[in-house]
Design an enzyme around this catalytic site. Structure first.
Site, mmCIF file in Angstrom:
data_model
loop_
_atom_site.group_PDB
_atom_site.id
_atom_site.type_symbol
_atom_site.label_atom_id
_atom_site.label_comp_id
_atom_site.label_asym_id
_atom_site.label_seq_id
_atom_site.Cartn_x
_atom_site.Cartn_y
_atom_site.Cartn_z
ATOM 1 N N SER A 111 -7.982 78.011 60.602
ATOM 2 C CA SER A 111 -6.552 78.341 60.568
ATOM 3 C C SER A 111 -6.176 78.901 59.209
ATOM 4 O O SER A 111 -6.770 78.530 58.176
ATOM 5 C CB SER A 111 -5.748 77.064 60.821
ATOM 6 O OG SER A 111 -4.394 77.264 60.504
ATOM 7 N N TYR A 163 -3.456 67.849 59.084
ATOM 8 C CA TYR A 163 -4.070 68.782 60.036
ATOM 9 C C TYR A 163 -4.786 69.905 59.279
ATOM 10 O O TYR A 163 -5.955 70.222 59.547
ATOM 11 C CB TYR A 163 -2.995 69.361 60.972
ATOM 12 C CG TYR A 163 -3.337 70.713 61.529
ATOM 13 C CD1 TYR A 163 -4.257 70.837 62.557
ATOM 14 C CD2 TYR A 163 -2.754 71.876 61.010
ATOM 15 C CE1 TYR A 163 -4.597 72.090 63.049
ATOM 16 C CE2 TYR A 163 -3.089 73.122 61.500
ATOM 17 C CZ TYR A 163 -4.015 73.224 62.517
ATOM 18 O OH TYR A 163 -4.353 74.456 62.986
ATOM 19 N N LYS A 174 -8.968 71.076 58.816
ATOM 20 C CA LYS A 174 -9.566 72.410 59.016
ATOM 21 C C LYS A 174 -10.397 72.790 57.797
ATOM 22 O O LYS A 174 -11.516 73.304 57.919
ATOM 23 C CB LYS A 174 -8.472 73.455 59.260
ATOM 24 C CG LYS A 174 -7.792 73.333 60.612
ATOM 25 C CD LYS A 174 -8.738 73.669 61.758
ATOM 26 C CE LYS A 174 -8.097 73.491 63.111
ATOM 27 N NZ LYS A 174 -9.064 73.510 64.216
HETATM 28 C C1 UD1 Z 1 1.887 75.994 61.857
HETATM 29 C C2 UD1 Z 1 0.715 75.609 61.001
HETATM 30 C C3 UD1 Z 1 -0.497 76.425 61.406
HETATM 31 C C4 UD1 Z 1 -0.747 76.275 62.888
HETATM 32 C C5 UD1 Z 1 0.493 76.691 63.648
HETATM 33 C C6 UD1 Z 1 0.315 76.537 65.149
HETATM 34 C C7 UD1 Z 1 0.811 75.021 58.603
HETATM 35 C C8 UD1 Z 1 1.392 75.344 57.279
HETATM 36 N N1 UD1 Z 1 1.087 75.840 59.609
HETATM 37 O O1 UD1 Z 1 2.248 77.320 61.503
HETATM 38 O O2 UD1 Z 1 -1.623 76.017 60.710
HETATM 39 O O3 UD1 Z 1 -1.837 77.092 63.272
HETATM 40 O O4 UD1 Z 1 1.582 75.879 63.209
HETATM 41 O O5 UD1 Z 1 0.153 75.221 65.509
HETATM 42 O O6 UD1 Z 1 0.101 74.069 58.715
HETATM 43 N N2 UD1 Z 1 10.583 77.906 62.911
HETATM 44 C C9 UD1 Z 1 11.949 77.799 63.097
HETATM 45 N N3 UD1 Z 1 12.410 76.991 64.105
HETATM 46 C C10 UD1 Z 1 11.581 76.285 64.939
HETATM 47 C C11 UD1 Z 1 10.179 76.399 64.741
HETATM 48 C C12 UD1 Z 1 9.712 77.207 63.717
HETATM 49 O O7 UD1 Z 1 12.740 78.413 62.378
HETATM 50 O O8 UD1 Z 1 12.066 75.549 65.821
HETATM 51 C C13 UD1 Z 1 10.069 78.797 61.857
HETATM 52 C C14 UD1 Z 1 9.242 78.102 60.800
HETATM 53 O O9 UD1 Z 1 10.053 77.631 59.769
HETATM 54 C C15 UD1 Z 1 8.291 79.240 60.376
HETATM 55 C C16 UD1 Z 1 8.092 80.048 61.647
HETATM 56 O O10 UD1 Z 1 9.207 79.733 62.487
HETATM 57 O O11 UD1 Z 1 8.912 80.056 59.422
HETATM 58 C C17 UD1 Z 1 6.808 79.736 62.389
HETATM 59 O O12 UD1 Z 1 6.704 78.324 62.586
HETATM 60 P P1 UD1 Z 1 5.592 77.684 63.547
HETATM 61 O O13 UD1 Z 1 5.552 78.415 64.840
HETATM 62 O O14 UD1 Z 1 5.839 76.208 63.601
HETATM 63 O O15 UD1 Z 1 4.195 77.985 62.814
HETATM 64 P P2 UD1 Z 1 3.752 77.744 61.282
HETATM 65 O O16 UD1 Z 1 4.495 76.622 60.664
HETATM 66 O O17 UD1 Z 1 3.727 79.042 60.594
#
Ligand code: UD1
Length: 312
Positions: free
Chosen positions: A97, A122, A126
């Site tokens: 990842s 997590y 990895k």
């Molecule tokens: C996280 C993990 C990554 C993992 C991925 C999928 C970390 C740092 N990141 O990625 O390793 O592969 O999940 O499981 O460990 N967001 C919102 N609202 C929401 C959900 C998300 O605004 O309800 C935003 C987050 O702040 C971020 C973006 O959307 O900026 C993507 O978030 P998300 O889909 O959770 O993935 P990551 O955090 O990037």
């Protein structure tokens, strides 16, 4: 051949994979942490190489239950690798990842950037698994270990038959948006709009899950004819903000995605996107699908399967 314990999947998903491929395959319902079961599987089959996807993957849960994550993810790798060594299987493609880069201060992220410190258990599992595999390669216990560092996989197969079926309320952005879009959840919380990005919301490198699947095929072909521990970013190289994604989803579906700005989510980084050129030059792999297609396919899956996979 596939091994799964259905801890985060269902038999229907495998049936649908068979339907899409038009191929049958051997399946074992086992936990990869079950050493005896792994040994039996390797003894009963002629296996040339392994793609190792097994593990828990929810960031927030890993912060609340670190021992569960270290125990699950590392034991799976220990027992699988032991069975591989015993059977003389020396090629592995590993599901890693972008989280191994931690909070990178530069983008686009290249494979030779510093790895760690990671921001959650997590992510640490990895990083540790990459290290275990590379040490095994250095010692000759494995010949080839290809680590694929996924950025943010989203979307679904274009048939609408297979896609992401999160347990309970989704943690990740895309499944959350999909459920808001069909009215299953009332609105999306956008975690922070004060990041140093073009619109203040977090920027990520979203990659179509079918492109990601193709990357594994390319990696496997390459692994068979090469040696050593190798690391590849699997992303498109393009960063989209949360608001960009909301806009793309609305455009792809014609439906509004209501949202509210909320505080930042602890542990989130502002910007993360890949330089995927190494995978292009060495593996011959490049992402083909853009953001509209990712949203369209995610929506087809969500509308065809509003409650995920059936239980039987
Ligand atoms: C996280 C993990 C990554 C993992 C991925 C999928 C970390 C740092 N990141 O990625 O390793 O592969 O999940 O499981 O460990 N967001 C919102 N609202 C929401 C959900 C998300 O605004 O309800 C935003 C987050 O702040 C971020 C973006 O959307 O900026 C993507 O978030 P998300 O889909 O959770 O993935 P990551 O955090 O990037």
């Amino acid at each position: 051949m596939v091994v799964d314990n259905f801890s985060n999947s269902k038999p229907a998903a495998l049936r649908r994979v068979k339907q899409i491929c038009g191929k049958d395959f051997v399946f074992y319902e086992n936990d990869v942490r079950d050493r005896e079961a792994m040994k039996k599987i390797f003894a009963e089959n002629r296996i040339d190489a392994v793609i190792h996807f097994a593990g828990l993957k929810a960031v927030g849960e890993s912060v609340r239950k670190p021992l569960l994550y270290y125990s699950h993810n590392l034991c799976a790798t220990f027992n699988l690798c032991e069975a591989m060594i015993e059977a003389g299987v020396r090629i592995m493609v590993f599901s890693s990842s972008a989280t191994v880069y931690g909070n990178s201060d530069r983008v686009p992220i290249r494979e030779d950037f510093r790895i760690g410190p990671t921001s959650n258990p997590y992510g640490e599992t990895k990083l540790m698994q990459e290290r275990i595999l590379s040490d095994m390669v250095a010692a000759g216990e494995l010949r080839t270990a290809v680590m694929l560092r996924y950025f943010n996989p989203i979307g679904a197969h274009e048939s609408g038959l297979i896609g992401e079926d999160p347990n309970g309320i989704p943690n990740n952005l895309l499944p959350y948006i999909s459920q808001v879009s069909i009215g299953k959840l009332p609105y999306l919380s956008v975690f922070g709009n004060d990041y140093d990005t073009h619109d203040g919301t977090g920027v990520r490198d979203y990659i179509h899950v079918v492109d990601l699947a193709r990357a594994h095929v390319c990696a496997l072909r390459h692994a068979v004819g090469s040696e050593g521990a190798q690391y590849y970013n699997i992303g498109t190289g393009i960063g989209y903000s949360v608001l960009d994604i909301i806009g793309a989803y609305e455009k792809a579906t014609g439906r509004k995605v209501p949202y509210r700005i909320s505080p930042r989510r602890p542990g989130d980084v502002a910007v993360s996107y890949s330089d995927p050129s190494l995978a292009a030059s060495v593996l011959g792999w490049k992402a083909q699908f853009g953001i509209e297609r990712m949203c369209r396919d995610a929506d087809r899956w969500q509308t065809m399967n509003p409650d995920g996979y059936p239980d039987e």
